[in-house]
Design a protein around this motif. Structure first.
Motif, short mmCIF file in Angstrom:
data_model
loop_
_atom_site.label_atom_id
_atom_site.label_comp_id
_atom_site.label_asym_id
_atom_site.label_seq_id
_atom_site.Cartn_x
_atom_site.Cartn_y
_atom_site.Cartn_z
N UNK A 60 0.20 11.37 -7.00
CA UNK A 60 1.40 10.53 -7.14
C UNK A 60 2.61 11.36 -7.48
N UNK A 114 0.59 9.05 6.13
CA UNK A 114 0.99 8.22 7.28
C UNK A 114 1.50 6.87 6.80
N UNK A 115 0.76 6.27 5.85
CA UNK A 115 1.17 4.94 5.39
C UNK A 115 2.44 5.01 4.55
N UNK A 116 2.45 5.93 3.59
CA UNK A 116 3.58 5.97 2.65
C UNK A 116 4.90 6.28 3.35
N UNK A 151 3.59 13.28 -4.31
CA UNK A 151 4.09 12.37 -3.27
C UNK A 151 5.48 11.86 -3.62
N UNK A 211 -5.98 12.03 2.46
CA UNK A 211 -4.59 12.24 2.01
C UNK A 211 -3.63 12.12 3.20
N UNK A 212 -4.05 12.60 4.36
CA UNK A 212 -3.23 12.45 5.57
C UNK A 212 -2.96 10.97 5.85
N UNK A 213 -3.99 10.14 5.69
CA UNK A 213 -3.80 8.70 5.90
C UNK A 213 -2.77 8.13 4.92
N UNK A 214 -2.85 8.58 3.69
CA UNK A 214 -1.89 8.12 2.68
C UNK A 214 -0.46 8.54 3.07
#
Lengths: 420, 420
Positions: free
Chosen positions: A109, A142-144, A112, A137-140
């Motif tokens: 967090x 992409x979403x964030x 990010x 983490x890559x997915x996070x």
């Protein structure tokens, strides 16, 4: 320039020359047969460096970005981080690098929250292409950051992976720039492949000199001008029972990540079941001087005689900050250091500690860099990789695999698929 | 709440109960005779905490400061740093802490450049009062920030040291506030003395709960409600030849400095010449999961069987960040983790790694904190200190001295006085 010294005490033994000669022949075969591809990365990676620089120069988004976020773990990040940690202090114009490695929410967090999408290039590094921490983490990301690869966001992302891995296929599908890792270069030996070269070159580091340093060291070794590496490998492996641990004491805070890289390289390469079915290996331990003199030195000095100690030091650090010529009432006995620089103090501590350990009859060697520059670090990286291969040869193990970590991955998979 | 489990495999042996009983009697004597004073710091330090808070409340300068700079090295900084690293993420209203430890110029310049004199309280921590690194950095602070103790700057500085040390005398001479370390509490056991309590309480941390946790653990141990500590000490020391290393694997980035504290406590206390004149001790190694699964796990799994492994984990970390339910084309096989939180992933990795190591027949134990709060950390600190004392008793060494580091200090002194 790097100098290598040692105070190894061992009985002279004619077989040592033979062992050195045999290990040399075997590593030559490893190189010639491509058992591992790291030996020639100093030359081989020049092209990928040029490609990365050309790509960065042609990409408007990268040109205006000031941060590179590396999403990778273990061999996919440790070496890159080590080089960034060493040189970021000397290069104020390089892009900032941020490493997302551990799936730890507090750490994630904070990092990010510090990312500005408009100024950040995300580089996903995974040899297999499916490392669970990295892809999650890559997915996070992409979403964030609402990344839509169909809609122009593909220039914000670069991937570094094996040819035809799932991440490579994914990249090709979306037209995401992808750089490839030679299939015969394993994670922990990959810092001089695309894994380290691409992000560090894009960040603005002088990778050409690092690669040149690595080439020089490999060339010198294979033309038998660095036989001390063979000797050290024979010494360490011959005494693996008496001294199963090698402590690396680096005298500079900026080398802390380098010692972590060494710990991975050494531990994961050499901790193996050998050809006879025996558990073998040498345990690497990394420490930073002078801080850890106040923590680990007592154990080295008076504890069991089960360690060799390697000192890594830099001779000509800048000497800008001198201990002021101030006398504090009642504390006058510290004045002997007044007027010397802090780097002279730390250097003196390194020498004094080394002498005190040698006096105890503990086997010590020292790696001295005249200056902390790119060429020397390239040499140092290749030195440690060659030393690791040679120790692996002497121990009779496969230096380049890591079968022991597979079972944990299978148990993890079962845990999450069973309960879902 | 903290739970302690182990998978130790050892032959049952009637002498073990006797050894536990004997070690218990000896540690009781250490406590009662004041051989070390750390046992009762949970109660004893409450007063110094109140004093520190009263001092901070009455000092206009401290009230407006937002940063505390700790100048100290080894036992004078490691424990404080460990607690700050664990709790700063949970406490956004505490003062920022900055640690000046190593006389490394790159590190020093960066940190010094970030200090705003008007908002900073400097705390000098040195048990002897003349630690060369610490006093040299203090001199640099005095010069750089033009501190004039005769002219009002004394409220910007606090010292923590032994009674009648040269630093104490210096402080008294200038009227600088000074807090005292009990003479029978050594550096590495001093985190719950003034060394940690004063700066952390002034910073705004809940030291009362940390001290309470420590008290509870000590009380429970001495009323024989935590006999697993005795058992672990017997197990580890009985097998010091077979498993000379203890690897602590902490599954949270914020515990990295705690593992460094453990390494100092363990290494410097136990690495000694025993009563029979033999070199003895156990080597502590700290690692962080899951990152170091990608580095050190292979060595544990397949390398020599010379390690015990301790897992430290937190059960109820906040689970705020979930792996997004995104499927990446070609990388679908990572989807099993979608919807779980990152903390569930790291926790699953801890469990899977532990199981895989246990399956190998390696001796493992686990320390599980239900939540990462102050009381649990107080318990954990006291747990490790008691365990260290017990191992020292079993090894037959003086747990509380460090004679092995003196010779290096003498060589250093000679180096600088000879050449000047």
């Amino acid at each position: 320039m790097i100098e290598f010294d040692n105070d190894f005490t061992w009985e002279s033994d004619k077989s040592i020359d033979e062992m050195m000669q045999e290990a040399y022949q075997k590593i030559l075969l490893e190189k010639e047969n491509g058992v591992s591809g790291y030996f020639t990365l100093g030359e081989d990676s020049l092209e990928i460096m040029e490609d990365a620089l050309a790509y960065a120069a042609s990409n408007e988004f990268i040109k205006k970005s000031d941060t590179i976020v590396i999403i990778g773990i273990g061999g996919s990040s440790l070496g890159t981080k080590a080089i960034d940690s060493i040189f970021k202090h000397q290069n104020t114009d390089v892009k900032k690098m941020l490493f997302l490695e551990n799936p730890d929410e507090i750490d994630l967090s904070e990092k990010l929250a510090s990312i500005e999408k408009e100024k950040t290039l995300f580089i996903i590094v995974s040899k297999s292409g499916s490392t669970i921490e990295t892809i999650s983490i890559f997915k996070e990301i992409i979403e964030r950051f609402s990344l839509d690869f169909a809609d122009g966001d593909k220039s914000r992302v670069t991937t570094i992976t094996d040819e035809d891995s799932v991440l490579h296929k994914f990249s090709k599908y979306y037209g995401i720039e992808s750089f490839l890792i030679p299939s015969n270069v394993g994670g922990r030996f990959s810092v001089l492949s695309a894994v380290g070269v691409v992000p560090l070159a894009i960040a603005g580091y002088d990778m050409k000199s690092i690669l040149e340093g690595a080439s020089i060291m490999a060339e010198r070794f294979f033309t038998k001008k660095e036989n001390h590496i063979l000797k050290k490998a024979v010494f360490l492996t011959k005494h693996k029972k008496e001294t199963p641990m090698n402590v690396v004491f680096s005298y500079a805070n900026c080398l802390e990540d380098f010692t972590k890289w060494y710990v991975q390289l050494w531990g994961e390469s050499l901790g193996k079941i050998d050809k006879q079915g025996n558990h073998t290996g040498l345990t690497p331990i990394g420490h930073i001087g002078s801080v850890d003199q106040h923590s680990f030195l007592q154990l080295i000095m008076q504890g069991p005689r089960d360690k060799t100690v390697t000192f890594i030091k830099v001779d000509n650090f800048e000497k800008d900050i001198k201990v002021p010529d101030i006398t504090l009432k009642f504390i006058e006995k510290t004045d002997y250091i007044n007027g010397y620089s802090f780097n002279e103090l730390i250097d003196g501590e390194c020498e004094a500690t080394k002498e005190s350990i040698v006096k105890e009859g503990i086997n010590v060697d020292a790696v001295t860099l005249d200056v902390l520059n790119e060429k020397n670090i390239g040499k140092l990286i290749m030195y440690y990789e060659l030393l690791t291969s040679l120790c692996g040869i002497m121990l009779g193990v496969n230096t380049y695999d890591q079968p022991g970590v597979e079972i944990g991955k299978q148990i993890l998979l079962k845990k999450f698929t069973k309960s879902s």
